[in-house]
Scaffold this motif. Structure first.
Motif, PDB file in Angstrom:
ATOM      1  N   GLU A 167       0.829  -1.206   0.000  1.00 25.77           N
ATOM      2  CA  GLU A 167       0.000   0.000   0.000  1.00 25.77           C
ATOM      3  C   GLU A 167       0.863   1.256   0.000  1.00 25.77           C
ATOM      4  O   GLU A 167       1.990   1.246   0.500  1.00 25.77           O
ATOM      5  CB  GLU A 167      -0.914   0.047   1.241  1.00 25.77           C
ATOM      6  N   SER A 168       0.292   2.329  -0.527  1.00 23.04           N
ATOM      7  CA  SER A 168       0.937   3.639  -0.478  1.00 23.04           C
ATOM      8  C   SER A 168      -0.143   4.706  -0.553  1.00 23.04           C
ATOM      9  O   SER A 168      -1.300   4.405  -0.860  1.00 23.04           O
ATOM     10  CB  SER A 168       1.930   3.805  -1.634  1.00 23.04           C
ATOM     11  N   GLY A 217      -0.950   6.953   1.995  1.00 23.20           N
ATOM     12  CA  GLY A 217      -1.461   7.455   3.259  1.00 23.20           C
ATOM     13  C   GLY A 217      -0.742   8.736   3.664  1.00 23.20           C
ATOM     14  O   GLY A 217       0.237   9.139   3.054  1.00 23.20           O
ATOM     15  N   LEU A 266      -5.421   6.193  -1.918  1.00 20.12           N
ATOM     16  CA  LEU A 266      -4.550   5.080  -1.572  1.00 20.12           C
ATOM     17  C   LEU A 266      -4.376   4.170  -2.781  1.00 20.12           C
ATOM     18  O   LEU A 266      -5.304   3.987  -3.570  1.00 20.12           O
ATOM     19  CB  LEU A 266      -5.132   4.280  -0.411  1.00 20.12           C
ATOM     20  N   CYS A 277      -2.663   0.260  -3.966  1.00 21.82           N
ATOM     21  CA  CYS A 277      -2.171  -1.041  -3.524  1.00 21.82           C
ATOM     22  C   CYS A 277      -1.644  -1.765  -4.751  1.00 21.82           C
ATOM     23  O   CYS A 277      -2.423  -2.135  -5.644  1.00 21.82           O
ATOM     24  CB  CYS A 277      -3.286  -1.834  -2.870  1.00 21.82           C
ATOM     25  N   TRP A 324     -10.438  -3.165   0.735  1.00 18.69           N
ATOM     26  CA  TRP A 324      -9.758  -2.311   1.708  1.00 18.69           C
ATOM     27  C   TRP A 324     -10.441  -2.485   3.068  1.00 18.69           C
ATOM     28  O   TRP A 324     -11.683  -2.504   3.152  1.00 18.69           O
ATOM     29  CB  TRP A 324      -9.821  -0.843   1.298  1.00 18.69           C
ATOM     30  N   TYR A 338      -4.887   1.673   7.013  1.00 15.04           N
ATOM     31  CA  TYR A 338      -5.674   1.082   5.930  1.00 15.04           C
ATOM     32  C   TYR A 338      -4.907  -0.072   5.306  1.00 15.04           C
ATOM     33  O   TYR A 338      -3.738   0.076   4.940  1.00 15.04           O
ATOM     34  CB  TYR A 338      -6.004   2.143   4.883  1.00 15.04           C
ATOM     35  N   THR A 377      -1.124   1.248   5.492  1.00 18.11           N
ATOM     36  CA  THR A 377      -0.669   2.625   5.354  1.00 18.11           C
ATOM     37  C   THR A 377      -1.506   3.504   6.279  1.00 18.11           C
ATOM     38  O   THR A 377      -2.729   3.349   6.352  1.00 18.11           O
ATOM     39  CB  THR A 377      -0.743   3.095   3.887  1.00 18.11           C
ATOM     40  N   VAL A 393      -3.453   6.598   7.760  1.00 16.27           N
ATOM     41  CA  VAL A 393      -4.210   7.786   7.373  1.00 16.27           C
ATOM     42  C   VAL A 393      -4.563   8.544   8.647  1.00 16.27           C
ATOM     43  O   VAL A 393      -5.167   7.974   9.560  1.00 16.27           O
ATOM     44  CB  VAL A 393      -5.485   7.421   6.603  1.00 16.27           C
TER      45      VAL A 393
END
Length: 122
Positions: free
Chosen positions: A6-7, A9, A20, A22, A36, A94, A116, A118
């Motif tokens: 994941e990225s 956040g 977000l 993935c 998610w 998340y 990630t 949030v």
């Protein structure tokens, strides 16, 4: 084996937006349902949204419906979560998950990312 990363956040003010991503490795991504989930401190992991393998079906929890949108790009092996009008209650880690049944339970998913963060400021 499938790896999910994941990225996207970060910290955002209430009312703001984040997207977000993935990214999945492995050849089975396009045949998997993706979802998610999120987990706030001291709370159980909570379903947010899922999308079927083709992208033709999506479902979101009542708490995010109308604000969050899940989508996927099978050519890029990536699933997205567009989050709009964020609220402090949306703050959580998340997680992206993949499996062969689109469902709201965590047990339906075989593969999980590391998560990630949030954070939503009021």
């Amino acid at each position: 084996q499938v790896e999910l990363v994941e990225s996207g956040g970060g910290l955002v003010q209430a009312g703001g937006s984040l997207r977000l991503s993935c990214a999945a490795s492995g050849r089975t991504f396009s045949s998997m349902a993706m979802a998610w989930f999120r987990q706030a401190p001291g709370k159980e992991r909570e379903f947010v949204a899922f999308i079927t393998w083709s992208g033709g079906g999506t479902y979101a929890s009542d708490s995010v419906k109308g604000r969050f949108t899940i989508s996927r790009d099978n050519a890029k092996n990536t699933v997205y979560l567009q989050m709009n009008n964020l609220k402090p209650a949306d703050a959580a880690v998340y997680y992206c998950a993949g499996g062969f049944v689109a469902a709201i339970g965590t047990s339906s998913y075989d593969y999980w990312g590391q998560g990630t963060q949030v954070t939503v400021s009021s």
